[in-house]
Design a protein around this motif. Structure first.
Motif, PDB file in Angstrom:
ATOM      1  N   ALA A  15       0.840  -1.206   0.000  1.00  0.00           N
ATOM      2  CA  ALA A  15       0.000   0.000   0.000  1.00  0.00           C
ATOM      3  C   ALA A  15       0.873   1.253   0.000  1.00  0.00           C
ATOM      4  CB  ALA A  15      -0.927  -0.010   1.212  1.00  0.00           C
ATOM      5  N   GLU A  36       9.723   2.735   6.963  1.00  0.00           N
ATOM      6  CA  GLU A  36       9.440   1.302   7.123  1.00  0.00           C
ATOM      7  C   GLU A  36      10.288   0.773   8.282  1.00  0.00           C
ATOM      8  OE1 GLU A  36       7.526  -1.324   6.050  1.00  0.00           O
ATOM      9  OE2 GLU A  36       8.826  -2.471   7.395  1.00  0.00           O
ATOM     10  N   LYS A  37       9.640   0.041   9.196  1.00  0.00           N
ATOM     11  CA  LYS A  37      10.376  -0.400  10.403  1.00  0.00           C
ATOM     12  C   LYS A  37      11.384  -1.506  10.107  1.00  0.00           C
ATOM     13  CE  LYS A  37       7.030  -3.846  12.025  1.00  0.00           C
ATOM     14  NZ  LYS A  37       6.127  -4.287  13.069  1.00  0.00           N
ATOM     15  N   GLY A  43       6.441  -5.800   3.593  1.00  0.00           N
ATOM     16  CA  GLY A  43       5.460  -6.129   4.632  1.00  0.00           C
ATOM     17  C   GLY A  43       5.012  -7.568   4.503  1.00  0.00           C
ATOM     18  N   ARG A  44       3.736  -7.782   4.562  1.00  0.00           N
ATOM     19  CA  ARG A  44       3.195  -9.155   4.498  1.00  0.00           C
ATOM     20  C   ARG A  44       3.344  -9.767   3.111  1.00  0.00           C
ATOM     21  NH1 ARG A  44       4.085 -10.871   9.155  1.00  0.00           N
ATOM     22  NH2 ARG A  44       3.165  -9.582  10.778  1.00  0.00           N
ATOM     23  N   GLY A  59       0.732 -18.437   2.051  1.00  0.00           N
ATOM     24  CA  GLY A  59       0.589 -18.376   0.589  1.00  0.00           C
ATOM     25  C   GLY A  59       0.242 -16.969   0.133  1.00  0.00           C
ATOM     26  N   HIS A  60       0.937 -16.473  -0.868  1.00  0.00           N
ATOM     27  CA  HIS A  60       0.605 -15.178  -1.458  1.00  0.00           C
ATOM     28  C   HIS A  60       0.548 -15.318  -2.970  1.00  0.00           C
ATOM     29  CE1 HIS A  60       0.734 -13.065   2.309  1.00  0.00           C
ATOM     30  NE2 HIS A  60       0.344 -11.974   1.660  1.00  0.00           N
ATOM     31  N   LEU A  61      -0.655 -15.593  -3.453  1.00  0.00           N
ATOM     32  CA  LEU A  61      -0.838 -15.821  -4.889  1.00  0.00           C
ATOM     33  C   LEU A  61      -1.513 -14.599  -5.499  1.00  0.00           C
ATOM     34  CD1 LEU A  61       0.285 -18.539  -4.631  1.00  0.00           C
ATOM     35  CD2 LEU A  61      -1.670 -18.606  -3.108  1.00  0.00           C
ATOM     36  N   ALA A 233       7.835   4.063  13.337  1.00  0.00           N
ATOM     37  CA  ALA A 233       7.048   5.177  13.887  1.00  0.00           C
ATOM     38  C   ALA A 233       6.657   4.816  15.307  1.00  0.00           C
ATOM     39  CB  ALA A 233       5.795   5.395  13.043  1.00  0.00           C
ATOM     40  N   ARG A 413      -4.708  -3.300   3.421  1.00  0.00           N
ATOM     41  CA  ARG A 413      -5.557  -4.336   4.004  1.00  0.00           C
ATOM     42  C   ARG A 413      -5.850  -4.076   5.472  1.00  0.00           C
ATOM     43  NH1 ARG A 413      -6.137 -10.661   3.304  1.00  0.00           N
ATOM     44  NH2 ARG A 413      -6.020 -11.425   5.414  1.00  0.00           N
ATOM     45  N   PHE A 421      -6.791  -8.174  -0.865  1.00  0.00           N
ATOM     46  CA  PHE A 421      -5.641  -8.920  -1.381  1.00  0.00           C
ATOM     47  C   PHE A 421      -4.675  -7.965  -2.071  1.00  0.00           C
ATOM     48  CE2 PHE A 421      -9.521  -9.242  -3.773  1.00  0.00           C
ATOM     49  CZ  PHE A 421      -9.181  -8.819  -5.034  1.00  0.00           C
ATOM     50  N   MET A 422      -3.579  -8.520  -2.609  1.00  0.00           N
ATOM     51  CA  MET A 422      -2.475  -7.663  -3.047  1.00  0.00           C
ATOM     52  C   MET A 422      -2.873  -6.688  -4.162  1.00  0.00           C
ATOM     53  SD  MET A 422       0.825 -10.192  -2.791  1.00  0.00           S
ATOM     54  CE  MET A 422       0.169 -11.559  -3.723  1.00  0.00           C
ATOM     55  N   THR A 425      -4.766  -3.912  -2.759  1.00  0.00           N
ATOM     56  CA  THR A 425      -3.905  -3.056  -1.949  1.00  0.00           C
ATOM     57  C   THR A 425      -3.142  -2.073  -2.842  1.00  0.00           C
ATOM     58  OG1 THR A 425      -3.668  -4.819  -0.319  1.00  0.00           O
ATOM     59  CG2 THR A 425      -1.986  -3.104  -0.303  1.00  0.00           C
TER      60      THR A 425
HETATM   61  C1  LIG Z   1      -2.637 -15.214   5.889  1.00  0.00           C
HETATM   62  C2  LIG Z   1      -2.675 -14.258   4.702  1.00  0.00           C
HETATM   63  C3  LIG Z   1      -2.736 -14.760   3.408  1.00  0.00           C
HETATM   64  C4  LIG Z   1      -2.803 -13.883   2.317  1.00  0.00           C
HETATM   65  N1  LIG Z   1      -2.852 -14.409   1.063  1.00  0.00           N
HETATM   66  C5  LIG Z   1      -2.935 -13.577   0.003  1.00  0.00           C
HETATM   67  C6  LIG Z   1      -2.961 -14.113  -1.314  1.00  0.00           C
HETATM   68  O1  LIG Z   1      -2.876 -15.318  -1.537  1.00  0.00           O
HETATM   69  N2  LIG Z   1      -3.075 -13.241  -2.350  1.00  0.00           N
HETATM   70  C7  LIG Z   1      -3.166 -11.878  -2.158  1.00  0.00           C
HETATM   71  O2  LIG Z   1      -3.266 -11.156  -3.160  1.00  0.00           O
HETATM   72  N3  LIG Z   1      -3.121 -11.355  -0.922  1.00  0.00           N
HETATM   73  C8  LIG Z   1      -3.015 -12.162   0.165  1.00  0.00           C
HETATM   74  N4  LIG Z   1      -2.953 -11.630   1.432  1.00  0.00           N
HETATM   75  C9  LIG Z   1      -3.124 -10.169   1.585  1.00  0.00           C
HETATM   76  C10 LIG Z   1      -1.837  -9.373   1.427  1.00  0.00           C
HETATM   77  O3  LIG Z   1      -0.884  -9.791   2.385  1.00  0.00           O
HETATM   78  C11 LIG Z   1      -2.164  -7.900   1.658  1.00  0.00           C
HETATM   79  O4  LIG Z   1      -3.174  -7.476   0.768  1.00  0.00           O
HETATM   80  C12 LIG Z   1      -0.981  -6.944   1.479  1.00  0.00           C
HETATM   81  O5  LIG Z   1       0.239  -7.502   1.856  1.00  0.00           O
HETATM   82  C13 LIG Z   1      -1.279  -5.710   2.317  1.00  0.00           C
HETATM   83  O6  LIG Z   1      -0.229  -4.788   2.215  1.00  0.00           O
HETATM   84  P1  LIG Z   1      -0.247  -3.456   3.100  1.00  0.00           P
HETATM   85  O7  LIG Z   1       0.774  -2.576   2.560  1.00  0.00           O
HETATM   86  O8  LIG Z   1      -1.653  -2.973   3.240  1.00  0.00           O
HETATM   87  O9  LIG Z   1       0.155  -3.959   4.591  1.00  0.00           O
HETATM   88  P2  LIG Z   1       1.559  -4.511   5.136  1.00  0.00           P
HETATM   89  O10 LIG Z   1       2.127  -5.488   4.205  1.00  0.00           O
HETATM   90  O11 LIG Z   1       1.287  -4.966   6.536  1.00  0.00           O
HETATM   91  O12 LIG Z   1       2.481  -3.223   5.149  1.00  0.00           O
HETATM   92  C14 LIG Z   1       2.577  -2.385   6.280  1.00  0.00           C
HETATM   93  C15 LIG Z   1       4.048  -2.076   6.502  1.00  0.00           C
HETATM   94  O13 LIG Z   1       4.183  -1.256   7.647  1.00  0.00           O
HETATM   95  C16 LIG Z   1       5.325  -1.643   8.365  1.00  0.00           C
HETATM   96  N5  LIG Z   1       5.166  -1.185   9.748  1.00  0.00           N
HETATM   97  C17 LIG Z   1       4.385  -1.703  10.723  1.00  0.00           C
HETATM   98  N6  LIG Z   1       4.490  -0.990  11.853  1.00  0.00           N
HETATM   99  C18 LIG Z   1       5.346   0.024  11.592  1.00  0.00           C
HETATM  100  C19 LIG Z   1       5.833   1.113  12.345  1.00  0.00           C
HETATM  101  N7  LIG Z   1       5.442   1.339  13.624  1.00  0.00           N
HETATM  102  N8  LIG Z   1       6.686   1.966  11.748  1.00  0.00           N
HETATM  103  C20 LIG Z   1       7.088   1.784  10.460  1.00  0.00           C
HETATM  104  N9  LIG Z   1       6.671   0.769   9.703  1.00  0.00           N
HETATM  105  C21 LIG Z   1       5.792  -0.100  10.260  1.00  0.00           C
HETATM  106  C22 LIG Z   1       5.352  -3.140   8.221  1.00  0.00           C
HETATM  107  O14 LIG Z   1       6.651  -3.684   8.461  1.00  0.00           O
HETATM  108  C23 LIG Z   1       4.898  -3.309   6.772  1.00  0.00           C
HETATM  109  O15 LIG Z   1       5.985  -3.339   5.885  1.00  0.00           O
HETATM  110  C24 LIG Z   1      -2.846 -12.468   2.547  1.00  0.00           C
HETATM  111  C25 LIG Z   1      -2.751 -11.991   3.847  1.00  0.00           C
HETATM  112  C26 LIG Z   1      -2.671 -12.854   4.918  1.00  0.00           C
HETATM  113  C27 LIG Z   1      -2.574 -12.319   6.324  1.00  0.00           C
END
Ligand SMILES: Cc1cc2nc3c(=O)[nH]c(=O)nc-3n(C[C@H](O)[C@H](O)[C@H](O)COP(=O)(O)OP(=O)(O)OC[C@H]3O[C@@H](n4cnc5c(N)ncnc54)[C@H](O)[C@@H]3O)c2cc1C
Length: 454
Positions: A15, A36-37, A43-44, A59-61, A233, A413, A421-422, A425
């Motif tokens: 995101a 980014e921490k 991230g995820r 799994g991240h498909l 942060a 997310r 999902f990704m 996002t």
């Molecule tokens: C079990 C599971 C399975 C999944 N499977 C799929 C799939 O198959 N296909 C798919 O498309 N999507 C899947 N997803 C969803 C996908 O992971 C998310 O849509 C996407 O990664 C979300 O990204 P984001 O940037 O919103 O959040 P995040 O990836 O959480 O990014 C947030 C970032 O903030 C950072 N952060 C946290 N706290 C701090 C702080 N205090 N200071 C600085 N940085 C900080 C974190 O390290 C991280 O890098 C799945 C998720 C889960 C939980």
């Protein structure tokens, strides 16, 4: 020293990276700072290396639906994307049946098939109207009938969500749960119908580099000087528009984009009104404890992933990354991700859970007694699934309205507090960049002229 930036982006997951990428694309090059921490982006959607294996956070498909999202992601991963025809199964009553359970009961004990089909057909013969705001439990019962509910929907979903189905809404499930027709349910009870249902009949996965390849590709397109890694942060003063960042110090911003889980963000943000604090206390989520293992045998399964509704297995899903890409494990090995859901407050004994999980995998026949575990890695996902209970929507609305009043957009997310999902996002980041620029959001269009940051 105080750092100043026009837009401060909290979090270098998809995101945050997508917001920065789209601000650049829309002509506002580098007028942001991402913090980014961790020591890397993703991230995820990142991947972790251990003993020659590459493990994703379960799994991240890639399921690509939106024309713009598809174009962007396939461009970012050009030459590094393989398309797979999904092979997804459910293990129950000692047999594997095809996903989705409701359309594929063939192979189960005859009594189970009869209960599932009879319940489904009875619903069709005498449909019962759904109440105005049905719970997920009511929807399951009135859509699939009592047999499918008993043998899959209730045990599987309660294992994942750790919440009684009657306490959940239906807002999240529209695109995730296929509703087959009566003839499909009947046909799938009589024969092994190899028909695809649902949102993810095909998926894509990076040929090399695990899912980490996607955030890395996005990050490579933004100015590395605008990305501050190892920067956590710790406090946000929403009134003064100042963030305290470990490793950086004070950062003054004009606009803030949050991608941290909403609960964590609110816990470091001040001042918050009583209504926002109360809404924060109502947010509910589940944690996923993800055990990844490397096994000394090639192709331990021919499937992509398997759902486990039964209580005797501690995990709700197990997948096989070496079947998505040969590059994520050494030659002659296989890898698995095992997903276990828990209430976030519950203490987890990882040794006992690993032992029970491996025993379960031997019992269902995925692992042989002779298999050797080469390596393992626990990845705890504290905030994995947002629980769509009756309070969620109103709470999120209260919080987002208050944040918007302070110039904060909370996206992604977990920042957006949703089940997504990704691809979605990445689109959240695009929309966020457009809104920061005061542009009307035009899906699939990023060419229109720009205005200044508002
Ligand atoms: C079990 C599971 C399975 C999944 N499977 C799929 C799939 O198959 N296909 C798919 O498309 N999507 C899947 N997803 C969803 C996908 O992971 C998310 O849509 C996407 O990664 C979300 O990204 P984001 O940037 O919103 O959040 P995040 O990836 O959480 O990014 C947030 C970032 O903030 C950072 N952060 C946290 N706290 C701090 C702080 N205090 N200071 C600085 N940085 C900080 C974190 O390290 C991280 O890098 C799945 C998720 C889960 C939980």
């Amino acid at each position: 020293m105080t750092v100043k930036t026009e837009v401060l982006i909290l979090g270098g997951g998809l995101a945050g990276l997508s917001t920065a990428y789209h601000l650049d694309q829309l002509g506002k090059k580098g007028r942001y700072l991402i913090i980014e921490k961790r020591e890397k982006v993703g991230g995820r959607a990142g991947s972790e290396k251990k003993d020659g294996f590459l493990f994703d956070h379960t799994g991240h498909l890639l399921h690509l639906h939106d024309p713009y999202g598809k174009k962007l992601i396939t461009n970012l991963l050009r030459g590094n994307l393989t398309s797979h025809e999904r092979s997804t199964w459910i293990h129950s009553h000692g047999v594997d049946t095809r996903y989705p359970f409701q359309a594929n009961t063939f192979g189960l004990p005859p009594k189970v098939i009869a209960e599932c089909v009879a319940g489904f057909l009875q619903n069709k013969r005498r449909p019962r109207a759904l109440s105005k705001h049905p719970s997920f439990g009511e929807w399951v019962d009135k859509t699939f009938g009592s047999g499918i509910e008993r043998h899959f929907m209730k045990p599987y979903n309660e294992k994942l969500w750790r919440t009684p189905l009657k306490g959940m809404t239906t807002e999240w499930q529209g695109r995730f749960l296929p509703s087959p027709k009566a003839e499909e349910v009947l046909y799938g009870a009589l024969t092994d119908q190899k028909k695809f249902f649902g949102y993810n009949a095909f998926f894509r996965y990076p040929t090399k580099g695990g899912t980490q390849a996607l955030p890395d590709a996005l990050a490579s397109r933004i100015d590395s000087k605008k990305l501050s890694l190892n920067s956590r942060a710790t406090h946000i003063d929403l009134r003064e528009k100042v963030a305290l960042i470990e490793g950086l110090g004070e950062v003054r911003y004009e606009r803030l984009v949050n991608t941290l889980p909403l609960n964590e963000f609110l816990d470091i943000a001040t001042p918050l009104s009583g209504a926002v604090k109360a809404a924060r206390r109502r947010l509910r989520w589940v944690s996923v404890h993800n055990l990844n293992v490397g096994v000394d045998r090639a192709r331990i399964s021919d499937k992509h992933w398997i759902y486990f509704p039964e209580k005797k297995y501690p995990f709700y899903r197990v997948g096989f990354p070496t079947n998505f890409s040969r590059s994520v494990g050494p030659r002659g090995t296989s890898s698995m991700y095992i997903e276990i859901s828990r209430d976030p407050k519950q203490r987890v004994d990882y040794r006992a859970l690993a032992k029970a999980s491996l025993a379960g995998l031997r019992e269902c026949g995925v692992l042989k007694r002779s298999d050797r575990i080469l390596t393992s890695l626990w990845i705890p996902i504290e905030c994995a699934y947002v629980v769509y209970d009756q309070a969620r929507t109103a709470s999120v609305h209260t919080i987002m309205k208050a944040l918007a009043g302070r110039g904060v957009r909370s996206i992604g997310r977990w920042g957006g507090w949703k089940y997504s999902f990704m691809e979605e996002t990445i689109l959240d980041g695009k929309r966020c960049a457009e809104r920061l620029l005061g542009r009307r959001v035009l899906e699939s269009d990023s060419r229109a002229p720009l205005q200044s940051l508002k």
